[in-house]
Design an enzyme around this catalytic site. Sequence first.
Site, PDB file in Angstrom:
ATOM      1  N   ASP A   1      -0.202  39.192 -18.878  1.00  0.00           N
ATOM      2  CA  ASP A   1      -1.646  39.100 -18.414  1.00  0.00           C
ATOM      3  C   ASP A   1      -2.552  38.341 -19.560  1.00  0.00           C
ATOM      4  O   ASP A   1      -2.036  38.272 -20.858  1.00  0.00           O
ATOM      5  CB  ASP A   1      -2.122  40.580 -18.192  1.00  0.00           C
ATOM      6  CG  ASP A   1      -3.392  40.592 -17.406  1.00  0.00           C
ATOM      7  OD1 ASP A   1      -3.747  39.535 -17.013  1.00  0.00           O
ATOM      8  OD2 ASP A   1      -4.063  41.502 -17.461  1.00  0.00           O
ATOM      9  N   GLY A   2      -3.661  37.677 -18.942  1.00  0.00           N
ATOM     10  CA  GLY A   2      -4.764  37.483 -19.964  1.00  0.00           C
ATOM     11  C   GLY A   2      -4.502  35.870 -20.060  1.00  0.00           C
ATOM     12  O   GLY A   2      -5.450  35.101 -20.712  1.00  0.00           O
ATOM     13  N   ASN A   3      -3.780  35.159 -19.289  1.00  0.00           N
ATOM     14  CA  ASN A   3      -3.823  33.355 -19.147  1.00  0.00           C
ATOM     15  C   ASN A   3      -5.085  32.926 -18.790  1.00  0.00           C
ATOM     16  O   ASN A   3      -5.960  32.180 -19.392  1.00  0.00           O
ATOM     17  CB  ASN A   3      -3.016  32.951 -18.179  1.00  0.00           C
ATOM     18  CG  ASN A   3      -1.636  33.094 -18.605  1.00  0.00           C
ATOM     19  OD1 ASN A   3      -1.201  33.532 -19.754  1.00  0.00           O
ATOM     20  ND2 ASN A   3      -0.620  33.216 -17.434  1.00  0.00           N
ATOM     21  N   GLY A   4      -6.052  33.417 -17.860  1.00  0.00           N
ATOM     22  CA  GLY A   4      -7.248  33.163 -17.300  1.00  0.00           C
ATOM     23  C   GLY A   4      -8.125  33.147 -18.376  1.00  0.00           C
ATOM     24  O   GLY A   4      -9.026  32.405 -18.536  1.00  0.00           O
TER      25      GLY A   4
ATOM     26  N   ARG B   1      -8.527  27.642 -15.616  1.00  0.00           N
ATOM     27  CA  ARG B   1      -7.480  28.926 -15.567  1.00  0.00           C
ATOM     28  C   ARG B   1      -6.111  28.421 -15.732  1.00  0.00           C
ATOM     29  O   ARG B   1      -5.341  28.803 -16.342  1.00  0.00           O
ATOM     30  CB  ARG B   1      -7.612  29.967 -14.473  1.00  0.00           C
ATOM     31  CG  ARG B   1      -8.872  30.755 -14.344  1.00  0.00           C
ATOM     32  CD  ARG B   1      -9.064  31.488 -13.119  1.00  0.00           C
ATOM     33  NE  ARG B   1      -7.881  32.078 -12.747  1.00  0.00           N
ATOM     34  CZ  ARG B   1      -7.923  33.520 -13.664  1.00  0.00           C
ATOM     35  NH1 ARG B   1      -8.686  34.136 -14.319  1.00  0.00           N
ATOM     36  NH2 ARG B   1      -6.738  34.272 -13.415  1.00  0.00           N
TER      37      ARG B   1
ATOM     38  N   HIS C   1      -2.349  29.116 -17.960  1.00  0.00           N
ATOM     39  CA  HIS C   1      -1.048  29.494 -17.211  1.00  0.00           C
ATOM     40  C   HIS C   1       0.061  28.535 -17.924  1.00  0.00           C
ATOM     41  O   HIS C   1       0.937  28.919 -18.473  1.00  0.00           O
ATOM     42  CB  HIS C   1      -1.052  29.262 -15.634  1.00  0.00           C
ATOM     43  CG  HIS C   1      -1.885  30.415 -15.086  1.00  0.00           C
ATOM     44  ND1 HIS C   1      -1.879  31.497 -15.197  1.00  0.00           N
ATOM     45  CD2 HIS C   1      -2.852  30.187 -13.903  1.00  0.00           C
ATOM     46  CE1 HIS C   1      -2.742  32.238 -14.595  1.00  0.00           C
ATOM     47  NE2 HIS C   1      -3.322  31.313 -13.815  1.00  0.00           N
TER      48      HIS C   1
ATOM     49  N   SER D   1       2.719  38.664  -8.740  1.00  0.00           N
ATOM     50  CA  SER D   1       2.805  39.699  -8.147  1.00  0.00           C
ATOM     51  C   SER D   1       2.500  39.569  -6.675  1.00  0.00           C
ATOM     52  O   SER D   1       1.966  38.329  -6.271  1.00  0.00           O
ATOM     53  CB  SER D   1       1.697  40.650  -8.634  1.00  0.00           C
ATOM     54  OG  SER D   1       0.634  40.295  -8.231  1.00  0.00           O
TER      55      SER D   1
ATOM     56  N   ARG E   1      -4.929  35.359  -4.681  1.00  0.00           N
ATOM     57  CA  ARG E   1      -5.959  34.452  -5.550  1.00  0.00           C
ATOM     58  C   ARG E   1      -6.384  33.370  -4.685  1.00  0.00           C
ATOM     59  O   ARG E   1      -5.651  32.853  -3.560  1.00  0.00           O
ATOM     60  CB  ARG E   1      -5.228  34.185  -6.718  1.00  0.00           C
ATOM     61  CG  ARG E   1      -5.193  35.434  -7.660  1.00  0.00           C
ATOM     62  CD  ARG E   1      -4.505  34.926  -8.743  1.00  0.00           C
ATOM     63  NE  ARG E   1      -4.502  36.172  -9.882  1.00  0.00           N
ATOM     64  CZ  ARG E   1      -4.388  36.228 -11.214  1.00  0.00           C
ATOM     65  NH1 ARG E   1      -4.173  34.891 -11.723  1.00  0.00           N
ATOM     66  NH2 ARG E   1      -4.521  37.123 -11.723  1.00  0.00           N
TER      67      ARG E   1
ATOM     68  N   LEU F   1      21.877  36.664 -22.713  1.00  0.00           N
ATOM     69  CA  LEU F   1      20.569  37.392 -21.970  1.00  0.00           C
ATOM     70  C   LEU F   1      20.439  37.213 -20.729  1.00  0.00           C
ATOM     71  O   LEU F   1      20.633  36.127 -19.988  1.00  0.00           O
ATOM     72  CB  LEU F   1      19.387  36.850 -22.738  1.00  0.00           C
ATOM     73  CG  LEU F   1      17.992  37.345 -22.354  1.00  0.00           C
ATOM     74  CD1 LEU F   1      17.719  38.516 -23.024  1.00  0.00           C
ATOM     75  CD2 LEU F   1      16.921  36.408 -22.942  1.00  0.00           C
TER      76      LEU F   1
HETATM   77  C1  FPP Z   1      -1.773  36.671 -15.612  1.00  0.00           C
HETATM   78  O1  FPP Z   1      -2.814  36.082 -16.235  1.00  0.00           O
HETATM   79  C2  FPP Z   1      -0.524  35.771 -15.461  1.00  0.00           C
HETATM   80  C3  FPP Z   1      -0.154  35.446 -14.231  1.00  0.00           C
HETATM   81  C4  FPP Z   1      -0.721  35.841 -13.019  1.00  0.00           C
HETATM   82  C5  FPP Z   1       0.919  34.345 -14.214  1.00  0.00           C
HETATM   83  C6  FPP Z   1       2.032  34.083 -15.257  1.00  0.00           C
HETATM   84  C7  FPP Z   1       2.654  32.987 -15.221  1.00  0.00           C
HETATM   85  C8  FPP Z   1       2.654  32.336 -16.366  1.00  0.00           C
HETATM   86  C9  FPP Z   1       2.932  32.822 -17.722  1.00  0.00           C
HETATM   87  C10 FPP Z   1       3.443  31.203 -16.142  1.00  0.00           C
HETATM   88  C11 FPP Z   1       4.609  31.342 -15.689  1.00  0.00           C
HETATM   89  C12 FPP Z   1       5.973  30.571 -16.232  1.00  0.00           C
HETATM   90  C13 FPP Z   1       7.310  30.902 -15.862  1.00  0.00           C
HETATM   91  C14 FPP Z   1       8.379  30.100 -16.427  1.00  0.00           C
HETATM   92  C15 FPP Z   1       7.715  32.174 -15.375  1.00  0.00           C
HETATM   93  P1  FPP Z   1      -4.306  36.430 -15.368  1.00  0.00           P
HETATM   94  O2  FPP Z   1      -4.487  34.950 -14.707  1.00  0.00           O
HETATM   95  O3  FPP Z   1      -4.161  37.412 -14.643  1.00  0.00           O
HETATM   96  O4  FPP Z   1      -5.296  36.142 -16.710  1.00  0.00           O
HETATM   97  P2  FPP Z   1      -6.661  37.199 -16.491  1.00  0.00           P
HETATM   98  O5  FPP Z   1      -6.328  38.406 -16.465  1.00  0.00           O
HETATM   99  O6  FPP Z   1      -7.162  36.739 -17.848  1.00  0.00           O
HETATM  100  O7  FPP Z   1      -7.384  36.463 -15.669  1.00  0.00           O
END
Ligand code: FPP
Length: 262
Positions: A35-38, A48, A52, A80, A86, A146
Site C-alpha cells: 500500500d502507499g503507491n498513490g 499516481r 505504481h 483487490s 477505482r 520460491l
Molecule cells: C496500493 O497503493 C497499491 C496497489 C493497489 C497496486 C499494487 C501494485 C504494484 C506495486 C505494482 C504491481 C506490480 C507487480 C509486478 C505485481 P495505493 O494506490 O492504494 O496507494 P495509496 O493508498 O497511497 O493511494
Amino acid sequence: MIRDRRKIEELCEAHPELSELLTAQMPRHVAMIMDGNGRWAKQKGMPRSAGHYEGVKSVRRVTELSSDVGVDYLTLYAFSTENWNRPQEEVDTLMHLIGIAIEQELPDLMKNNVRLYLIGDLSRIPNEALNRLRGAEEATRENTGLKLLMCISYSARWELTEAARRLSRRVAAGEISADAIDEAVFADHLATAEFPDPDLLIRTAGDCRVSNFLLWQIAYSELKFTDTLWPDFDKPEYGRILLEYQHRERRFGKTSEQIRTN
Ligand code: FPP
C-alpha cells in the site's frame, strides 16, 4: 533453506543490525499488502501511476530477498476486487503494468528459480494482461525455488464465497455429506488450498487493517504494519521485520509454557 548466503552476508555487512538474521528460522510463508503507491507519487507531485511503476521495484526487492533467505512462499496483494472500483484510467494502467512487469521480470524469475502462481477472479482481467500473466505462470511451471503467489482481482470474501459454492455443489451432487465438512475440507476448497497459511503478514503505508486479504488463512499469522510507503520499502527494512518475526512467540492459542516444553 538459505538460497544465497553470499548475498545475505553482503546485506548484513552493510546493515549490521541484521547480523543475526541467518541464525534463526525464517517464516515459511510471507504475505504482503503493498500500500502507499498513490501517496508516494502525490508527495513527489507525480501522477499516481508513477507510484505504481516505482512499486514494481519493491516487488523485485522483496522477491529477491525472500528467495535468498529461503522463504518458501511469498504472497503479494497486487489488485483487490475492490480496486476494480477505482477510476477506469487507473484500473487500465494497473492492469497493463502488472502484465508488462511480470513479463519483464520473467528472465529474473527464471534465473532465480521462482515459480509464479496467479490467485483471484481472473475472468475479469483484460485479455492482454491475462495472456502475459498466464504466459509467465506457464513458463515458471518447472521452477522449484520460491513460490510467488500474485493475488490479482482477489478478495477473501470472493474466495470464501467461491469455496462455499463449490462445496454446496458437491453436497448437492452427493459427492460429500454436509456433516463431513470440517475446517480441513473447507480449506481444501479455497483458491489457496495447496499452500500453507502465511506465518507473517506485512502491510505498508500506515493503515492497520487487512482489507479483505486472506481472511481465513491469516487466523494465526503474525501481523506487522509499517508506515513506509510501498515504493520506499527496501531490503534492510524487510530484513528487520524478518528479524522481529523471529523474536515473536507464536502460541496458536496455547500457553508460553506449553510452547517451550514442546
Ligand atoms: C496500493 O497503493 C497499491 C496497489 C493497489 C497496486 C499494487 C501494485 C504494484 C506495486 C505494482 C504491481 C506490480 C507487480 C509486478 C505485481 P495505493 O494506490 O492504494 O496507494 P495509496 O493508498 O497511497 O493511494
